[in-house]
Design a protein around this motif. Structure first.
Motif, PDB file in Angstrom:
ATOM      1  N   THR A 137      13.662   8.813  87.119  1.00  0.00           N
ATOM      2  CA  THR A 137      12.210   8.911  87.348  1.00  0.00           C
ATOM      3  C   THR A 137      11.664  10.242  86.843  1.00  0.00           C
ATOM      4  N   PHE A 138      12.447  11.316  87.009  1.00  0.00           N
ATOM      5  CA  PHE A 138      11.997  12.623  86.535  1.00  0.00           C
ATOM      6  C   PHE A 138      11.972  12.675  85.002  1.00  0.00           C
ATOM      7  N   PHE A 139      12.972  12.060  84.367  1.00  0.00           N
ATOM      8  CA  PHE A 139      12.984  12.059  82.900  1.00  0.00           C
ATOM      9  C   PHE A 139      11.848  11.206  82.339  1.00  0.00           C
ATOM     10  N   LEU A 140      11.556  10.086  82.973  1.00  0.00           N
ATOM     11  CA  LEU A 140      10.416   9.278  82.520  1.00  0.00           C
ATOM     12  C   LEU A 140       9.118  10.061  82.653  1.00  0.00           C
ATOM     13  N   SER A 141       9.004  10.865  83.714  1.00  0.00           N
ATOM     14  CA  SER A 141       7.818  11.716  83.889  1.00  0.00           C
ATOM     15  C   SER A 141       7.765  12.788  82.808  1.00  0.00           C
ATOM     16  N   ALA A 142       8.918  13.407  82.532  1.00  0.00           N
ATOM     17  CA  ALA A 142       8.966  14.444  81.496  1.00  0.00           C
ATOM     18  C   ALA A 142       8.611  13.872  80.127  1.00  0.00           C
ATOM     19  N   MET A 143       9.085  12.661  79.833  1.00  0.00           N
ATOM     20  CA  MET A 143       8.775  12.035  78.546  1.00  0.00           C
ATOM     21  C   MET A 143       7.290  11.678  78.455  1.00  0.00           C
ATOM     22  N   TYR A 227      11.196   9.058 101.662  1.00  0.00           N
ATOM     23  CA  TYR A 227      11.790   9.639 100.458  1.00  0.00           C
ATOM     24  C   TYR A 227      11.545   8.741  99.239  1.00  0.00           C
ATOM     25  N   ASN A 228      11.800   7.433  99.414  1.00  0.00           N
ATOM     26  CA  ASN A 228      11.612   6.496  98.303  1.00  0.00           C
ATOM     27  C   ASN A 228      10.154   6.421  97.869  1.00  0.00           C
ATOM     28  N   SER A 229       9.263   6.336  98.856  1.00  0.00           N
ATOM     29  CA  SER A 229       7.839   6.182  98.541  1.00  0.00           C
ATOM     30  C   SER A 229       7.281   7.417  97.848  1.00  0.00           C
ATOM     31  N   VAL A 230       7.622   8.597  98.362  1.00  0.00           N
ATOM     32  CA  VAL A 230       7.134   9.841  97.741  1.00  0.00           C
ATOM     33  C   VAL A 230       7.625   9.938  96.299  1.00  0.00           C
ATOM     34  N   LEU A 231       8.915   9.652  96.102  1.00  0.00           N
ATOM     35  CA  LEU A 231       9.484   9.735  94.755  1.00  0.00           C
ATOM     36  C   LEU A 231       8.829   8.719  93.814  1.00  0.00           C
ATOM     37  N   ILE A 232       8.784   7.459  94.239  1.00  0.00           N
ATOM     38  CA  ILE A 232       8.297   6.396  93.360  1.00  0.00           C
ATOM     39  C   ILE A 232       6.818   6.566  93.041  1.00  0.00           C
ATOM     40  N   PHE A 233       5.996   6.764  94.082  1.00  0.00           N
ATOM     41  CA  PHE A 233       4.551   6.769  93.846  1.00  0.00           C
ATOM     42  C   PHE A 233       4.069   8.067  93.201  1.00  0.00           C
ATOM     43  N   SER A 234       4.690   9.205  93.507  1.00  0.00           N
ATOM     44  CA  SER A 234       4.258  10.463  92.882  1.00  0.00           C
ATOM     45  C   SER A 234       4.588  10.459  91.392  1.00  0.00           C
ATOM     46  N   LEU A 236       5.206   7.775  89.533  1.00  0.00           N
ATOM     47  CA  LEU A 236       4.460   6.700  88.876  1.00  0.00           C
ATOM     48  C   LEU A 236       3.012   7.106  88.644  1.00  0.00           C
ATOM     49  N   PHE A 237       2.420   7.801  89.604  1.00  0.00           N
ATOM     50  CA  PHE A 237       1.040   8.285  89.437  1.00  0.00           C
ATOM     51  C   PHE A 237       0.959   9.268  88.276  1.00  0.00           C
ATOM     52  N   PHE A 238       1.932  10.182  88.204  1.00  0.00           N
ATOM     53  CA  PHE A 238       1.951  11.171  87.121  1.00  0.00           C
ATOM     54  C   PHE A 238       2.092  10.479  85.764  1.00  0.00           C
ATOM     55  N   ILE A 239       3.010   9.511  85.679  1.00  0.00           N
ATOM     56  CA  ILE A 239       3.237   8.802  84.413  1.00  0.00           C
ATOM     57  C   ILE A 239       2.005   7.986  84.024  1.00  0.00           C
ATOM     58  N   THR A 240       1.444   7.259  84.985  1.00  0.00           N
ATOM     59  CA  THR A 240       0.261   6.431  84.705  1.00  0.00           C
ATOM     60  C   THR A 240      -0.911   7.288  84.253  1.00  0.00           C
ATOM     61  N   ASN A 241      -1.121   8.411  84.934  1.00  0.00           N
ATOM     62  CA  ASN A 241      -2.223   9.303  84.573  1.00  0.00           C
ATOM     63  C   ASN A 241      -2.015   9.880  83.168  1.00  0.00           C
ATOM     64  N   SER A 242      -0.772  10.249  82.848  1.00  0.00           N
ATOM     65  CA  SER A 242      -0.474  10.808  81.523  1.00  0.00           C
ATOM     66  C   SER A 242      -0.766   9.793  80.427  1.00  0.00           C
ATOM     67  N   TYR A 243      -0.310   8.567  80.606  1.00  0.00           N
ATOM     68  CA  TYR A 243      -0.507   7.556  79.564  1.00  0.00           C
ATOM     69  C   TYR A 243      -1.950   7.058  79.506  1.00  0.00           C
ATOM     70  N   ALA A 271       7.046   0.381  78.210  1.00  0.00           N
ATOM     71  CA  ALA A 271       7.916  -0.770  78.485  1.00  0.00           C
ATOM     72  C   ALA A 271       9.046  -0.384  79.424  1.00  0.00           C
ATOM     73  N   MET A 272       9.681   0.780  79.185  1.00  0.00           N
ATOM     74  CA  MET A 272      10.753   1.241  80.060  1.00  0.00           C
ATOM     75  C   MET A 272      10.227   1.541  81.462  1.00  0.00           C
ATOM     76  N   VAL A 273       9.058   2.166  81.542  1.00  0.00           N
ATOM     77  CA  VAL A 273       8.457   2.489  82.840  1.00  0.00           C
ATOM     78  C   VAL A 273       8.189   1.210  83.627  1.00  0.00           C
ATOM     79  N   SER A 274       7.627   0.198  82.961  1.00  0.00           N
ATOM     80  CA  SER A 274       7.298  -1.058  83.644  1.00  0.00           C
ATOM     81  C   SER A 274       8.549  -1.761  84.155  1.00  0.00           C
TER      82      SER A 274
END
Length: 343
Positions: A137-143, A227-234, A236-243, A271-274
């Motif tokens: 999840t962190f690498f997808l955010s970094a990308m 833990y899961n919710s904070v990781l997933i939604f934070s 995902l929000f960062f990635i969605t906002n970036s794209y 595609a990978m994020v989805s």
């Protein structure tokens, strides 16, 4: 400020309650004598088990081969030694270990009459599987951040995203990923487990493990869900906002060729994020709430086995530079093979 302190006090009390759960282990539990767990896995006939073994073996080999090709292409082609491809090579390396944390053990269990794993082995698998999933999840955010800078801030990109800074970001993803899940893994390992020891899964997953506890563990469940919710939604929000910002910028590009190239690169990332987020949200936002065990197994199978396979396909087929580098790599391999035979 007061609301923040109140949240910290509540969180502290939840963790304390989870740590106290194992004091009530005198209710029909065998926690002190549990040395192994039994995976129920996929309850099919022997013929289907052998077929699954063949399919998953092929998938595993293809995943290793595809991701290794991406790593070698980035390593040997100097044109690909840029931040985007360095992150992609790290991501491919991660996918190799992500699938290796589960598939070899699953393959052995498919051909075994008793699919067992030791207590320590179970929690090591749990820790490494979830740590690598978190790192993903962190690498997808970094990308996503890299693509945002490249497309929305092209003039600042060479100075902001240098190779050295990219390496530091990658190292931060690895370190944070392996630190994030330490507390949930520790809390679940301290639960008093019942004598059945049967995990209705093909790997050590928090939901089935919590269900094996002889006493209710609501505090541990809450901590895992948070833990899961904070990781997933934070992330995902960062990635969605970036794209979203990337797509807005791309739509303003006057050149049709420029728009196509940008959409092609970002499309593979999306595609990978989805694929990844679509599957983990089904299972891990609330690990024990209302999800049938069968559905959990098959969704986990999808994102732990098939997603790493799709990674090299998605990134290589939709990227001209990567396809050119892979063709160059294959030519080098063929030349070395023919040269070796001639010698």
């Amino acid at each position: 400020m007061s609301s923040t302190l109140r949240l910290l006090v509540i969180w502290k009390s939840v963790i304390f309650a989870a740590l106290k759960t194992n004091e009530y282990s005198n209710i029909n539990n065998c926690s002190s004598s549990v040395s192994k767990f039994i995976f129920l896995g996929f309850p099919f006939t022997w013929e289907i088990q052998v077929l699954l073994f063949s399919i998953f073996s092929g998938t595993y080999i293809l995943t290793l081969t595809g991701n290794l090709c991406i790593i070698c292409a980035v390593r040997w082609d100097h044109r690909l030694q840029t931040p985007m491809y360095i992150l992609l090579a790290n991501f491919s390396f991660l996918e190799i270990w992500f699938i290796t944390s589960t598939v070899p053990n699953m393959l052995a269990n498919l051909l075994s009459e008793t699919s067992t794993i030791s207590f320590c082995g179970c929690f090591l698998q749990f820790y490494f599987f979830f740590s690598m999933g978190t790192t993903e999840t962190f690498f997808l955010s970094a990308m996503a951040f890299d693509r945002y800078l490249a497309i929305c801030r092209p003039l600042h990109y060479p100075t902001v995203m240098t190779v050295q800074r990219c390496i530091r970001i990658g190292a931060g993803c690895w370190v944070c990923g392996f630190l994030y899940f330490l507390l949930p893994v520790y809390l679940i390992s301290q639960l008093p487990f019942c004598c059945s020891k049967r995990i209705d899964h093909f790997l050590c997953d928090p939901g089935p493990l919590i269900k094996l506890s002889c006493v209710p563990a609501p505090a541990t469940e809450i901590i895992c869900a948070v833990y899961n919710s904070v990781l997933i939604f934070s992330t995902l929000f960062f990635i969605t906002n970036s794209y979203t910002l990337v797509i807005r910028a791309v739509l303003r590009v006057p050149s049709a060729e420029g728009r196509h190239k940008a959409f092609s690169t970002c499309g593979s990332h999306l595609a990978m994020v989805s694929l990844f987020y679509g599957s983990i949200m089904v299972v891990y936002v609330s690990p024990t709430a209302g999800n049938p065990a069968g559905m959990q197994k098959y969704v986990t199978l999808f994102y732990s086995v098939l997603t790493p396979l799709f990674n090299p396909l998605i990134y290589s087929l939709r990227n001209k530079e990567m396809k050119a580098a892979l063709r160059k790599l294959f030519r080098i391999v063929r030349f070395n093979q023919s040269h070796g035979r001639n010698l």
